[in-house]
Scaffold this active site. Structure first.
Site, PDB file in Angstrom:
ATOM      1  N   LYS A  22      11.223 -11.602  51.724  1.00 21.77           N
ATOM      2  CA  LYS A  22      12.282 -10.611  51.480  1.00 21.77           C
ATOM      3  C   LYS A  22      12.169  -9.431  52.438  1.00 21.77           C
ATOM      4  O   LYS A  22      13.156  -9.008  53.038  1.00 21.77           O
ATOM      5  CB  LYS A  22      12.175 -10.109  50.027  1.00 21.77           C
ATOM      6  N   ASN A  23      10.947  -8.884  52.563  1.00 24.15           N
ATOM      7  CA  ASN A  23      10.808  -7.644  53.322  1.00 24.15           C
ATOM      8  C   ASN A  23      10.825  -7.839  54.838  1.00 24.15           C
ATOM      9  O   ASN A  23      10.742  -6.860  55.594  1.00 24.15           O
ATOM     10  CB  ASN A  23       9.562  -6.881  52.863  1.00 24.15           C
ATOM     11  N   ARG A  93      17.203   0.262  48.034  1.00 23.78           N
ATOM     12  CA  ARG A  93      16.798   1.327  48.949  1.00 23.78           C
ATOM     13  C   ARG A  93      16.710   0.847  50.391  1.00 23.78           C
ATOM     14  O   ARG A  93      16.881   1.629  51.316  1.00 23.78           O
ATOM     15  CB  ARG A  93      15.421   1.871  48.561  1.00 23.78           C
ATOM     16  N   CYS A 117      12.695   6.263  42.731  1.00 29.51           N
ATOM     17  CA  CYS A 117      12.842   5.045  41.944  1.00 29.51           C
ATOM     18  C   CYS A 117      11.652   4.909  41.017  1.00 29.51           C
ATOM     19  O   CYS A 117      10.809   5.811  40.953  1.00 29.51           O
ATOM     20  CB  CYS A 117      13.011   3.827  42.841  1.00 29.51           C
ATOM     21  N   ARG A 122       9.670   8.456  46.955  1.00 31.41           N
ATOM     22  CA  ARG A 122      10.078   7.678  48.116  1.00 31.41           C
ATOM     23  C   ARG A 122      11.083   8.385  49.035  1.00 31.41           C
ATOM     24  O   ARG A 122      12.204   7.915  49.240  1.00 31.41           O
ATOM     25  CB  ARG A 122      10.619   6.313  47.666  1.00 31.41           C
ATOM     26  N   PRO A 123      10.673   9.519  49.638  1.00 25.43           N
ATOM     27  CA  PRO A 123      11.567  10.194  50.571  1.00 25.43           C
ATOM     28  C   PRO A 123      11.740   9.391  51.870  1.00 25.43           C
ATOM     29  O   PRO A 123      10.977   8.457  52.127  1.00 25.43           O
ATOM     30  CB  PRO A 123      10.840  11.506  50.863  1.00 25.43           C
ATOM     31  N   VAL A 124      12.752   9.758  52.675  1.00 26.11           N
ATOM     32  CA  VAL A 124      12.951   9.089  53.967  1.00 26.11           C
ATOM     33  C   VAL A 124      12.892  10.119  55.100  1.00 26.11           C
ATOM     34  O   VAL A 124      13.473   9.934  56.166  1.00 26.11           O
ATOM     35  CB  VAL A 124      14.275   8.282  54.015  1.00 26.11           C
ATOM     36  N   ASP A 125      12.168  11.235  54.852  1.00 28.19           N
ATOM     37  CA  ASP A 125      12.087  12.317  55.840  1.00 28.19           C
ATOM     38  C   ASP A 125      11.527  11.839  57.183  1.00 28.19           C
ATOM     39  O   ASP A 125      11.945  12.316  58.247  1.00 28.19           O
ATOM     40  CB  ASP A 125      11.228  13.469  55.281  1.00 28.19           C
ATOM     41  N   LEU A 126      10.603  10.876  57.148  1.00 31.12           N
ATOM     42  CA  LEU A 126       9.992  10.434  58.417  1.00 31.12           C
ATOM     43  C   LEU A 126      10.965   9.599  59.249  1.00 31.12           C
ATOM     44  O   LEU A 126      10.939   9.644  60.477  1.00 31.12           O
ATOM     45  CB  LEU A 126       8.696   9.656  58.154  1.00 31.12           C
ATOM     46  N   ASP A 307       2.126  -3.993  46.771  1.00 31.18           N
ATOM     47  CA  ASP A 307       3.060  -4.924  46.125  1.00 31.18           C
ATOM     48  C   ASP A 307       2.353  -6.019  45.321  1.00 31.18           C
ATOM     49  O   ASP A 307       3.017  -6.853  44.705  1.00 31.18           O
ATOM     50  CB  ASP A 307       3.987  -5.571  47.171  1.00 31.18           C
ATOM     51  N   VAL A 329      -0.681   4.137  47.691  1.00 28.33           N
ATOM     52  CA  VAL A 329       0.563   4.164  48.484  1.00 28.33           C
ATOM     53  C   VAL A 329       1.693   4.877  47.744  1.00 28.33           C
ATOM     54  O   VAL A 329       2.376   5.731  48.307  1.00 28.33           O
ATOM     55  CB  VAL A 329       0.985   2.729  48.895  1.00 28.33           C
ATOM     56  N   ARG A 399      15.548  -9.798  42.190  1.00 25.65           N
ATOM     57  CA  ARG A 399      15.679  -9.130  43.491  1.00 25.65           C
ATOM     58  C   ARG A 399      14.668  -9.675  44.486  1.00 25.65           C
ATOM     59  O   ARG A 399      14.893  -9.616  45.688  1.00 25.65           O
ATOM     60  CB  ARG A 399      15.432  -7.619  43.333  1.00 25.65           C
TER      61      ARG A 399
HETATM   62  N1  EPU Z   1       7.060   7.980  52.736  1.00 27.86           N
HETATM   63  C1  EPU Z   1       7.364   9.314  52.936  1.00 27.86           C
HETATM   64  N2  EPU Z   1       8.375   9.627  53.823  1.00 27.86           N
HETATM   65  C2  EPU Z   1       9.073   8.670  54.489  1.00 27.86           C
HETATM   66  C3  EPU Z   1       8.759   7.308  54.280  1.00 27.86           C
HETATM   67  C4  EPU Z   1       7.737   6.997  53.395  1.00 27.86           C
HETATM   68  O1  EPU Z   1       6.751  10.207  52.342  1.00 27.86           O
HETATM   69  O2  EPU Z   1       9.983   9.020  55.263  1.00 27.86           O
HETATM   70  C5  EPU Z   1       5.973   7.624  51.792  1.00 27.86           C
HETATM   71  C6  EPU Z   1       6.479   6.842  50.572  1.00 27.86           C
HETATM   72  O3  EPU Z   1       6.991   7.695  49.561  1.00 27.86           O
HETATM   73  C7  EPU Z   1       5.244   6.084  50.156  1.00 27.86           C
HETATM   74  C8  EPU Z   1       4.554   5.786  51.504  1.00 27.86           C
HETATM   75  O4  EPU Z   1       5.108   6.716  52.432  1.00 27.86           O
HETATM   76  O5  EPU Z   1       4.423   6.907  49.373  1.00 27.86           O
HETATM   77  C9  EPU Z   1       4.762   4.386  52.036  1.00 27.86           C
HETATM   78  O6  EPU Z   1       6.117   3.996  51.890  1.00 27.86           O
HETATM   79  P1  EPU Z   1       6.854   3.031  52.900  1.00 27.86           P
HETATM   80  O7  EPU Z   1       7.856   3.813  53.658  1.00 27.86           O
HETATM   81  O8  EPU Z   1       5.878   2.220  53.671  1.00 27.86           O
HETATM   82  O9  EPU Z   1       7.638   2.072  51.883  1.00 27.86           O
HETATM   83  P2  EPU Z   1       9.039   1.411  52.174  1.00 27.86           P
HETATM   84  O10 EPU Z   1       9.180   1.137  53.604  1.00 27.86           O
HETATM   85  O11 EPU Z   1      10.106   2.164  51.461  1.00 27.86           O
HETATM   86  C10 EPU Z   1       8.239  -1.084  52.018  1.00 27.86           C
HETATM   87  C11 EPU Z   1       8.549  -2.269  51.164  1.00 27.86           C
HETATM   88  C12 EPU Z   1       8.014  -2.030  49.767  1.00 27.86           C
HETATM   89  C13 EPU Z   1       6.494  -1.830  49.868  1.00 27.86           C
HETATM   90  C14 EPU Z   1       6.185  -0.665  50.820  1.00 27.86           C
HETATM   91  C15 EPU Z   1       4.709  -0.466  51.060  1.00 27.86           C
HETATM   92  C16 EPU Z   1      10.582  -3.084  52.183  1.00 27.86           C
HETATM   93  C17 EPU Z   1      12.050  -3.322  52.083  1.00 27.86           C
HETATM   94  N3  EPU Z   1       9.998  -2.456  51.145  1.00 27.86           N
HETATM   95  O12 EPU Z   1       8.861   0.032  51.387  1.00 27.86           O
HETATM   96  O13 EPU Z   1       8.283  -3.206  49.024  1.00 27.86           O
HETATM   97  O14 EPU Z   1       5.972  -1.539  48.595  1.00 27.86           O
HETATM   98  O15 EPU Z   1       6.824  -0.906  52.084  1.00 27.86           O
HETATM   99  O16 EPU Z   1       4.136  -1.622  51.563  1.00 27.86           O
HETATM  100  O17 EPU Z   1       9.956  -3.478  53.156  1.00 27.86           O
HETATM  101  C18 EPU Z   1       8.706  -4.478  47.090  1.00 27.86           C
HETATM  102  O18 EPU Z   1       8.962  -5.447  47.830  1.00 27.86           O
HETATM  103  O19 EPU Z   1       8.570  -4.589  45.849  1.00 27.86           O
HETATM  104  C19 EPU Z   1       8.561  -3.143  47.676  1.00 27.86           C
HETATM  105  C20 EPU Z   1       8.639  -2.032  46.963  1.00 27.86           C
END
Ligand code: EPU
Length: 420
Positions: A22-23, A93, A117, A122-126, A307, A329, A399
Site C-alpha cells: 500500500k505505502n 492523509r 488522526c 501528524r503535521p506536514v510542516d516538513l 506499523d 514515531v 484500507r
Molecule cells: N512529522 C512531522 N512533520 C512532518 C512530517 C512528519 O512532525 O512534516 C512527524 C510525524 O508526526 C511523525 C513522524 O514525523 O511523528 C514520522 O511521520 P512520517 O511523516 O514518516 O509518516 P507518514 O509519512 O505520514 C508513513 C506511512 C505510515 C507509517 C509512517 C511511519 C504512508 C502512506 N504512510 O506515514 O503508514 O506509519 O510513514 O513509518 O506511507 C499505515 O500504513 O498504517 C501508516 C500509518
C-alpha cells in the site's frame, strides 16, 4: 457497518500470497502526475486506500483504466483541476502526496491540510518547508495548502529535521522535475521510498542514494511513461507472521521480500519461531510452542516498524514472560491497548512505553478498531482468545489489508465478516 466475528483458539497453518505494498502504491500513483505519458502500475493491492487515490486522480480529470488483475494505466494529460479536496484528504492523509508532483509539473496545487488522526497530530510542516526552500510560495488558507511557483522549482539542499516517509517522497517527486540538483539529508530509508525512487528512475528521473539517508536528485526537464510493478507489502507479511507465531502455528508466506523484514524476523526468532527464507518466501514454524515475550522499540527503517507495533503487542499479551514496547514515531499509537485489556490482557501504559505481562489466553469480547494497524492487532487478539471476538469499525482494516478474512480462513482461522 461491517464487523469481523472471530472464534479463536486455532493455530494458523498453510500458505498465503502477499499483495503489493500500500505505502509504495500510493506514492507511485501520485508520481503518475509527473508525466503526460501513460504509466502502467502493476501488482496494485486491492484496498480501499488505493480506490481513494484513484478517485482523487479521477476527480482531477486524470484518466485511469483498471484491468481485471487490478493493473492500472494512468494518463494525466487530461488533467483539469490541480486540487485535492477535503472530502478525500480527510479519508486518506496520503492524498498529501499529490502536492509535490502537481507543483513540479503544473506550478500550482491546492491540497486540503490533513488534520490529526487516531495515532497522533501528524503535521506536514516538513513537506511545506522543503518545497518552500525549492522556491514554492505556500500559504495555508481556509484549511487548504495553496502552493504555486513561478517557472520551475529550483533544486535545493534540504535537511529534514525528522525522518518523514511521505515528506521524503513528496520532495523526491518534486525534485525530479526541478531545475538543478537537490540533496535530501536525513531522508527516510524505508523500502517504499526506494520503490518510488526506482519507479521515478524508470520514468527517466536521475536519482541516487535511495535507501540511504542522503538522496541526490538531478532534476530533468521531462519524465516519460513506464510500466512498474509495486513491491510486496512488508507490513502485511509481518502481520501474518506475527499472527502465526501468536497462535503457535506454521505458515508459509509467498510473493514477499525477506530482505526488507530483518528487524521483524529477528524478533520472531526471539519469540521462539523457527524461520526459513527463500528469495520471495518466508516460512515460520512455532512447532506448537507458546511464544516468549519480546521487547521492542519502534523507529524509522531499518529498525522495528511502528506499523507493526500493535501486532507485536497482541503477541506479547499471550506470550511467556513480560515484554516492553516503546513507540518513538507517533505520540498516540496505543489505542488498541485498552481494547486488549478489555479482553483480559495485562498491559500498563507508561508514557510512550507499554509493559505487557503475558497471560495464557485472552477472552473474546466486542472491541472497536481505531486505526488500520490497531484493527489488525485486535484481529490477532481475537485469534488467541477463548470464545468469540467481534471487531467493529473494520473499514479501517479494508484500507490496508486485502481480503484479510479470506486469507486467514485459508490458514484455518474461524473468522467471517458480517454486515450489520
Ligand atoms: N512529522 C512531522 N512533520 C512532518 C512530517 C512528519 O512532525 O512534516 C512527524 C510525524 O508526526 C511523525 C513522524 O514525523 O511523528 C514520522 O511521520 P512520517 O511523516 O514518516 O509518516 P507518514 O509519512 O505520514 C508513513 C506511512 C505510515 C507509517 C509512517 C511511519 C504512508 C502512506 N504512510 O506515514 O503508514 O506509519 O510513514 O513509518 O506511507 C499505515 O500504513 O498504517 C501508516 C500509518
Amino acid at each position: 457497518m461491517d464487523r469481523l466475528l472471530i472464534n479463536g483458539g486455532v493455530s494458523l497453518q498453510g500458505e498465503i500470497r502477499i499483495a503489493g505494498a500500500k505505502n509504495s502504491a500510493l506514492p507511485i500513483l501520485a508520481a503518475t502526475l509527473l508525466t503526460y505519458e501513460t504509466v502502467q502500475v502493476r501488482n496494485l493491492p486491492h484496498l480501499f486506500d488505493i480506490t481513494t487515490m484513484l478517485e482523487l486522480l479521477g476527480c482531477m480529470g486524470v484518466r485511469t483504466v483498471v484491468d481485471e488483475k487490478l493493473n492500472v494505466e494512468v494518463n494525466s494529460s487530461s488533467i483539469e483541476h490541480l486540487s485535492a479536496p477535503y472530502d478525500l484528504v480527510k479519508t486518506m492523509r496520503a492524498s498529501i502526496l499529490v502536492l509535490g508532483p502537481l507543483l513540479a509539473r503544473y506550478g500550482k496545487a491546492e491540497v486540503a491540510l490533513p488534520g490529526g488522526c487516531a495515532i497522533g497530530g501528524r503535521p506536514v510542516d516538513l513537506h511545506i518547508s522543503a518545497l518552500q526552500s525549492m522556491g514554492a510560495n505556500i500559504v495555508v488558507e481556509e484549511g487548504y495548502i495553496k502552493a504555486s511557483v513561478e517557472g520551475r522549482l529550483k533544486g535545493a539542499h534540504i535537511f529534514m529535521d525528522l525522518v518523514t516517509v511521505t515528506g521524503t517522497e513528496n520532495v523526491m517527486m518534486a525534485a525530479s522535475l526541478a531545475e538543478g540538483q537537490s540533496i535530501i539529508e536525513n531522508a527516510a530509508r524505508e523500502p517504499e521510498v526506494v520503490d518510488l525512487a526506482n519507479c521515478l528512475v524508470a520514468m527517466g528521473a536521475d536519482i541516487s542514494g535511495q535507501g540511504t539517508d542522503t538522496i541526490v536528485i538531478n532534476g530533468v526537464g521531462e519524465l516519460h511513461g513506464c510500466s512498474y510493478s509495486v513491491m510486496p507489502d512488508r507490513i502485511e507479511t509481518g502481520t501474518y507472521l506475527i499472527a502465526a507465531a501468536a497462535t503457535r502455528g506454521h505458515i508459509k508466506v509467498k510473493d514477499t521480500r525477506p530482505d526488507i523484514l530483518d528487524s521483524v524476523l529477528r524478533k520472531l526468532e526471539q519469540v521462539g519461531a523457527d524461520i526459513k527464507v527463500g528469495e520471495n518466501w518466508i516460512e515460520l514454524d512455532m512447532h506448537g510452542r507458546r511464544p516468549r515475550s519480546v521487547s521492542v522499540r519502534t523507529a524509522p527503517y531499518p529498525a522495528f516498524p511502528t506499523d507493526m507495533q500493535a501486532q507485536i503487542t497482541a503477541l506479547n499479551t499471550v506470550a511467556k514472560g513480560t515484554g516492553s514496547i516503546t513507540e518513538t514515531v507517533f505520540e498516540n499509537r496505543f489505542m488498541h491497548v485498552h481494547e486488549m485489556n478489555r479482553m483480559g490482557a495485562t498491559i500498563k501504559v507508561e508514557g510512550n512505553t507499554v509493559i505487557v505481562e503475558g497471560v495464557n489466553a485472552l477472552n473474546g469480547a466486542p472491541v472497536m478498531a481505531t486505526d488500520l494497524r490497531a484493527s489488525a492487532s485486535l484481529v490477532i487478539a481475537g485469534l488467541v482468545s477463548e470464545n468469540q471476538t467481534i471487531v467493529d469499525r473494520i473499514y479501517h482494516i479494508d484500507r490496508g489489508y486485502e481480503c484479510i478474512e479470506e486469507k486467514l480462513q485459508s490458514l484455518g482461522a474461524k473468522i467471517h465478516r458480517v454486515t450489520a
